[in-house]
Design an enzyme around this catalytic site. Structure first.
Site, PDB file in Angstrom:
ATOM      1  N   THR A  34     -17.363   4.688  -4.564  1.00 45.51           N
ATOM      2  CA  THR A  34     -17.129   5.372  -5.839  1.00 45.51           C
ATOM      3  C   THR A  34     -17.307   4.459  -7.051  1.00 45.51           C
ATOM      4  OG1 THR A  34     -15.336   6.294  -7.192  1.00 45.51           O
ATOM      5  CG2 THR A  34     -14.661   4.926  -5.363  1.00 45.51           C
ATOM      6  N   GLU A  61     -15.327   4.389  -9.329  1.00 46.34           N
ATOM      7  CA  GLU A  61     -13.991   3.881  -9.664  1.00 46.34           C
ATOM      8  C   GLU A  61     -13.840   2.412  -9.281  1.00 46.34           C
ATOM      9  OE1 GLU A  61     -10.941   5.229 -11.099  1.00 46.34           O
ATOM     10  OE2 GLU A  61     -12.519   6.432 -11.981  1.00 46.34           O
ATOM     11  N   TYR A 120      -6.395   3.776  -5.730  1.00 46.34           N
ATOM     12  CA  TYR A 120      -7.578   4.439  -5.142  1.00 46.34           C
ATOM     13  C   TYR A 120      -8.797   3.511  -5.219  1.00 46.34           C
ATOM     14  CZ  TYR A 120     -11.620   7.610  -4.903  1.00 46.34           C
ATOM     15  OH  TYR A 120     -12.831   8.195  -4.590  1.00 46.34           O
ATOM     16  N   LYS A 141     -10.879   1.641  -2.133  1.00 46.95           N
ATOM     17  CA  LYS A 141     -12.315   1.881  -1.911  1.00 46.95           C
ATOM     18  C   LYS A 141     -13.107   0.571  -1.936  1.00 46.95           C
ATOM     19  CE  LYS A 141     -12.820   6.470  -1.525  1.00 46.95           C
ATOM     20  NZ  LYS A 141     -13.591   7.178  -0.488  1.00 46.95           N
TER      21      LYS A 141
HETATM   22  P1  NAP Z   1     -12.065  16.059  -1.694  1.00 40.67           P
HETATM   23  O1  NAP Z   1     -12.590  17.392  -2.109  1.00 40.67           O
HETATM   24  O2  NAP Z   1     -10.719  15.622  -2.151  1.00 40.67           O
HETATM   25  O3  NAP Z   1     -12.112  16.018  -0.085  1.00 40.67           O
HETATM   26  C1  NAP Z   1     -11.459  15.009   0.635  1.00 40.67           C
HETATM   27  C2  NAP Z   1     -11.485  15.392   2.104  1.00 40.67           C
HETATM   28  O4  NAP Z   1     -10.786  14.379   2.836  1.00 40.67           O
HETATM   29  C3  NAP Z   1     -10.780  16.731   2.417  1.00 40.67           C
HETATM   30  O5  NAP Z   1     -11.469  17.355   3.449  1.00 40.67           O
HETATM   31  C4  NAP Z   1      -9.415  16.271   2.915  1.00 40.67           C
HETATM   32  O6  NAP Z   1      -8.780  17.178   3.768  1.00 40.67           O
HETATM   33  C5  NAP Z   1      -9.840  15.034   3.685  1.00 40.67           C
HETATM   34  N1  NAP Z   1      -8.739  14.113   3.971  1.00 40.67           N
HETATM   35  C6  NAP Z   1      -7.847  13.579   3.110  1.00 40.67           C
HETATM   36  N2  NAP Z   1      -6.992  12.772   3.755  1.00 40.67           N
HETATM   37  C7  NAP Z   1      -7.370  12.796   5.061  1.00 40.67           C
HETATM   38  C8  NAP Z   1      -6.875  12.191   6.243  1.00 40.67           C
HETATM   39  N3  NAP Z   1      -5.806  11.379   6.221  1.00 40.67           N
HETATM   40  N4  NAP Z   1      -7.505  12.427   7.412  1.00 40.67           N
HETATM   41  C9  NAP Z   1      -8.568  13.257   7.463  1.00 40.67           C
HETATM   42  N5  NAP Z   1      -9.067  13.881   6.386  1.00 40.67           N
HETATM   43  C10 NAP Z   1      -8.472  13.652   5.203  1.00 40.67           C
HETATM   44  O7  NAP Z   1     -13.074  14.900  -2.112  1.00 40.67           O
HETATM   45  P2  NAP Z   1     -14.653  15.003  -2.442  1.00 40.67           P
HETATM   46  O8  NAP Z   1     -14.811  15.174  -3.906  1.00 40.67           O
HETATM   47  O9  NAP Z   1     -15.313  15.936  -1.496  1.00 40.67           O
HETATM   48  O10 NAP Z   1     -15.095  13.499  -2.129  1.00 40.67           O
HETATM   49  C11 NAP Z   1     -15.546  13.127  -0.834  1.00 40.67           C
HETATM   50  C12 NAP Z   1     -15.436  11.614  -0.687  1.00 40.67           C
HETATM   51  O11 NAP Z   1     -16.222  10.990  -1.691  1.00 40.67           O
HETATM   52  C13 NAP Z   1     -14.044  11.050  -0.847  1.00 40.67           C
HETATM   53  O12 NAP Z   1     -13.935   9.936  -0.006  1.00 40.67           O
HETATM   54  C14 NAP Z   1     -13.982  10.606  -2.288  1.00 40.67           C
HETATM   55  O13 NAP Z   1     -13.042   9.566  -2.444  1.00 40.67           O
HETATM   56  C15 NAP Z   1     -15.409  10.124  -2.481  1.00 40.67           C
HETATM   57  N6  NAP Z   1     -15.955  10.209  -3.833  1.00 40.67           N
HETATM   58  C16 NAP Z   1     -15.886  11.375  -4.529  1.00 40.67           C
HETATM   59  C17 NAP Z   1     -16.473  11.443  -5.790  1.00 40.67           C
HETATM   60  C18 NAP Z   1     -16.460  12.723  -6.585  1.00 40.67           C
HETATM   61  O14 NAP Z   1     -16.705  12.644  -7.793  1.00 40.67           O
HETATM   62  N7  NAP Z   1     -16.264  13.870  -5.969  1.00 40.67           N
HETATM   63  C19 NAP Z   1     -17.127  10.322  -6.318  1.00 40.67           C
HETATM   64  C20 NAP Z   1     -17.180   9.164  -5.557  1.00 40.67           C
HETATM   65  C21 NAP Z   1     -16.605   9.123  -4.304  1.00 40.67           C
HETATM   66  P3  NAP Z   1      -7.924  18.437   3.176  1.00 40.67           P
HETATM   67  O15 NAP Z   1      -8.947  19.478   2.804  1.00 40.67           O
HETATM   68  O16 NAP Z   1      -7.074  18.812   4.328  1.00 40.67           O
HETATM   69  O17 NAP Z   1      -7.182  17.920   1.983  1.00 40.67           O
HETATM   70  O1  F7E Z   2     -10.580  12.552 -14.251  1.00 40.49           O
HETATM   71  C1  F7E Z   2      -9.279  12.405 -17.685  1.00 40.49           C
HETATM   72  C2  F7E Z   2      -8.787  11.363 -16.700  1.00 40.49           C
HETATM   73  O2  F7E Z   2      -9.428  13.328 -12.192  1.00 40.49           O
HETATM   74  C3  F7E Z   2     -11.665  12.296 -15.117  1.00 40.49           C
HETATM   75  C4  F7E Z   2     -12.580  11.530  -8.234  1.00 40.49           C
HETATM   76  O3  F7E Z   2     -13.490  12.384  -7.602  1.00 40.49           O
HETATM   77  O4  F7E Z   2     -14.273  10.690  -9.704  1.00 40.49           O
HETATM   78  C5  F7E Z   2     -13.016  11.322  -9.675  1.00 40.49           C
HETATM   79  O5  F7E Z   2     -12.050  10.521 -10.331  1.00 40.49           O
HETATM   80  C6  F7E Z   2     -11.160  11.801 -16.453  1.00 40.49           C
HETATM   81  C7  F7E Z   2     -10.100  10.685 -16.354  1.00 40.49           C
HETATM   82  O6  F7E Z   2     -11.727  12.248 -12.061  1.00 40.49           O
HETATM   83  C8  F7E Z   2      -7.011  15.234 -17.468  1.00 40.49           C
HETATM   84  O7  F7E Z   2      -7.821  10.515 -17.310  1.00 40.49           O
HETATM   85  C9  F7E Z   2      -7.910  14.039 -19.037  1.00 40.49           C
HETATM   86  O8  F7E Z   2     -10.399   9.707 -17.306  1.00 40.49           O
HETATM   87  O9  F7E Z   2     -11.545  14.501 -12.937  1.00 40.49           O
HETATM   88  P1  F7E Z   2     -10.776  13.248 -12.825  1.00 40.49           P
HETATM   89  P2  F7E Z   2     -11.706  10.655 -11.883  1.00 40.49           P
HETATM   90  O10 F7E Z   2     -10.373  10.069 -12.095  1.00 40.49           O
HETATM   91  O11 F7E Z   2     -12.843  10.122 -12.705  1.00 40.49           O
HETATM   92  C10 F7E Z   2     -14.327   9.410  -9.063  1.00 40.49           C
HETATM   93  C11 F7E Z   2     -15.743   8.899  -9.163  1.00 40.49           C
HETATM   94  C12 F7E Z   2     -13.771   9.421  -7.703  1.00 40.49           C
HETATM   95  O12 F7E Z   2     -14.209   8.683  -6.822  1.00 40.49           O
HETATM   96  C13 F7E Z   2     -12.534  10.209  -7.478  1.00 40.49           C
HETATM   97  O13 F7E Z   2     -12.368  10.503  -6.099  1.00 40.49           O
HETATM   98  O14 F7E Z   2     -10.492  12.891 -17.094  1.00 40.49           O
HETATM   99  N1  F7E Z   2      -8.370  13.547 -17.851  1.00 40.49           N
HETATM  100  N2  F7E Z   2      -7.078  15.061 -18.829  1.00 40.49           N
HETATM  101  C14 F7E Z   2      -7.826  14.285 -16.858  1.00 40.49           C
HETATM  102  N3  F7E Z   2      -7.978  14.207 -15.526  1.00 40.49           N
HETATM  103  C15 F7E Z   2      -7.315  15.111 -14.766  1.00 40.49           C
HETATM  104  N4  F7E Z   2      -7.472  15.086 -13.415  1.00 40.49           N
HETATM  105  N5  F7E Z   2      -6.495  16.054 -15.319  1.00 40.49           N
HETATM  106  C16 F7E Z   2      -6.303  16.158 -16.676  1.00 40.49           C
HETATM  107  O15 F7E Z   2      -5.570  17.011 -17.151  1.00 40.49           O
END
Ligand code: NAP
Ligand code: F7E
Length: 368
Positions: free
Chosen positions: A154, A156, A178, A182
């Site tokens: 990520t 992050e 987090y 990672k």
């Molecule tokens: P998500 O919607 O939160 O999905 C996470 C998945 O992991 C869900 O299926 C969840 O199960 C499962 N999970 C959580 N804890 C677990 C455990 N202990 N054992 C087995 N499964 C578990 O996340 P996503 O957006 O699809 O992201 C997929 C991956 O990419 C994650 O690793 C995330 O950190 C990474 N990532 C995401 C982004 C983004 O912007 N979306 C960017 C960079 C990296 P439940 O459905 O039961 O909760």
């Molecule tokens: O926040 C601001 C918050 O929670 C984005 C995950 O998929 O992407 C995700 O992480 C921004 C932040 O995503 C609210 O402070 C303002 O600056 O949608 P987010 P994230 O933290 O960038 C990365 C790449 C991952 O890997 C992660 O798994 O939005 N923000 N107001 C807020 N954020 C949330 N959630 N809620 C608010 O009300």
């Protein structure tokens, strides 16, 4: 000699073809999440056998994969769900021994940055050691030459960014439990690649969104609330830091990049991003424009509010509870390597993504 050579060649061609024709087997951890569900859709279309790991939960957690679910009594199945947990080494190891996948996509994670400050130990266990458990199981079962591994890294990890934009060589400076977890998963993946020659890749993916995004991430939260406001079902949306800048892409484009990484000749790490960034406030504006709501912003920082022009109704307000102990202020990716080596480029831009998210949200609210 010529005859023996001829027979050998024919055997080789036939053997290669049968091998190529064999359906590939993929194992996806986190299949019930946003990315896992899109990846499963994609791999099923590519004629894979797809195995997904789901967690036991007291309420149903499979809504994102219900459309591809196949009952065990159905003939020719290509999608299989297994109970398991990335924090449980035995379940991880048993599944890998039984399934012997060609490709493993490790998408399981406690993926909410803000929540990771509340549950830091669990986040480390799942997001850092989870990757190690899979890599160890690949090694333990002697699958180093068979099973390719994808780790969901990520942006992050860049946290308090050391350069703008960020690429594969930018040093990490994570700002949350987090992000720190990672970074461990990233380096253990590199380590097993170098030590045991496992085909293991890190995708360093910037934020990616869709209508399947979890409701507490900012884009989905904004789209859901503003659509409800448009339909008269909600009054105000409460947000935290409006000034954070993110490089937002569409999840469908990003799962395609994951697959591409595992189809290369050599394992490597890739940044996946759009190269464009917007503030949270700009994202709100894009959604309001899409909904044809006329608005005006007043105040700054914690006193910011957004009013509907004419009526003066307050539709966006700030709640300090949504601020994090530490913020990642700005993320912007440079995907030149992925563009060149994977021939990857996103199909969606921010506008087409917002348009799709809004249309699907309105549709689902009207059908509720
Ligand atoms: P998500 O919607 O939160 O999905 C996470 C998945 O992991 C869900 O299926 C969840 O199960 C499962 N999970 C959580 N804890 C677990 C455990 N202990 N054992 C087995 N499964 C578990 O996340 P996503 O957006 O699809 O992201 C997929 C991956 O990419 C994650 O690793 C995330 O950190 C990474 N990532 C995401 C982004 C983004 O912007 N979306 C960017 C960079 C990296 P439940 O459905 O039961 O909760
Ligand atoms: O926040 C601001 C918050 O929670 C984005 C995950 O998929 O992407 C995700 O992480 C921004 C932040 O995503 C609210 O402070 C303002 O600056 O949608 P987010 P994230 O933290 O960038 C990365 C790449 C991952 O890997 C992660 O798994 O939005 N923000 N107001 C807020 N954020 C949330 N959630 N809620 C608010 O009300």
């Amino acid at each position: 000699l010529f005859f023996i050579n001829y027979i050998c060649n024919i055997y080789n061609i036939l053997y290669k073809n049968t091998n190529n024709m064999r359906k590939k087997i993929a194992l996806i951890t986190g299949v019930t999440g946003q990315d896992g569900s899109y990846l499963a859709d994609y791999l099923i279309k590519k004629k894979y056998f797809v195995h997904g790991v789901k967690r036991r939960s007291s309420s149903l957690n499979t809504s994102r994969v219900d459309h591809i679910y196949q009952d065990r009594f159905e003939g020719k199945r290509n999608f299989f769900l297994h109970y398991g947990d990335i924090t449980d080494a035995i379940s991880v190891s048993t599944l890998i021994r039984k399934i012997k996948p060609d490709e493993i996509y490790n998408l399981a994670a406690q993926s909410h940055v803000s929540v990771s400050f509340e549950v830091p130990e669990y986040t480390g266990n799942a997001d850092a050691i989870g990757a190690l458990r899979i890599l160890e199981a690949i090694k333990f079962h002697g699958l180093e030459n068979k099973t390719k591994f994808y780790q969901a890294g990520t942006s992050e990890m860049f946290g308090k960014v050391k350069e703008i934009p960020q690429n594969e060589k930018t040093p990490f400076y994570p700002r949350s439990p987090y992000g720190v977890a990672k970074v461990y998963a990233h380096w253990i993946t590199v380590n097993y690649r170098e030590a045991y020659n496992i085909f293991a890749c890190n995708g360093i993916l910037f934020n990616h969104e869709s209508s399947r995004r979890g409701g507490t991430f900012v884009t989905k939260k904004i789209v859901n609330a503003l659509c409800k406001i448009k339909l008269g079902l909600q009054k105000t949306l409460y947000l935290g830091n409006l000034e954070a800048k993110r490089d937002w892409g569409h999840a469908k484009d990003y799962v395609f990049a994951m697959w591409k990484m595992l189809q290369q000749k050599k394992a490597s790490d890739f940044v996946i991003s759009t190269g464009k960034q917007f503030t949270v406030k700009q994202f709100v504006n894009l959604v309001l424009d899409e909904l044809k709501i006329k608005y005006i912003w007043k105040g700054r920082g914690i006193n910011s509010k957004c009013l509907i022009k004419g009526t003066g109704n307050k539709i966006v307000s700030i709640d300090k509870n949504y601020f994090r102990p530490l913020e990642v202020d700005t993320l912007l990716g440079n995907s030149t390597k992925a563009k060149k080596e994977l021939r990857w480029k996103p199909k969606y831009n921010i506008k087409s993504m917002v348009r799709e998210m809004v249309a699907e949200e309105i549709n689902s609210l009207k059908n509720d």
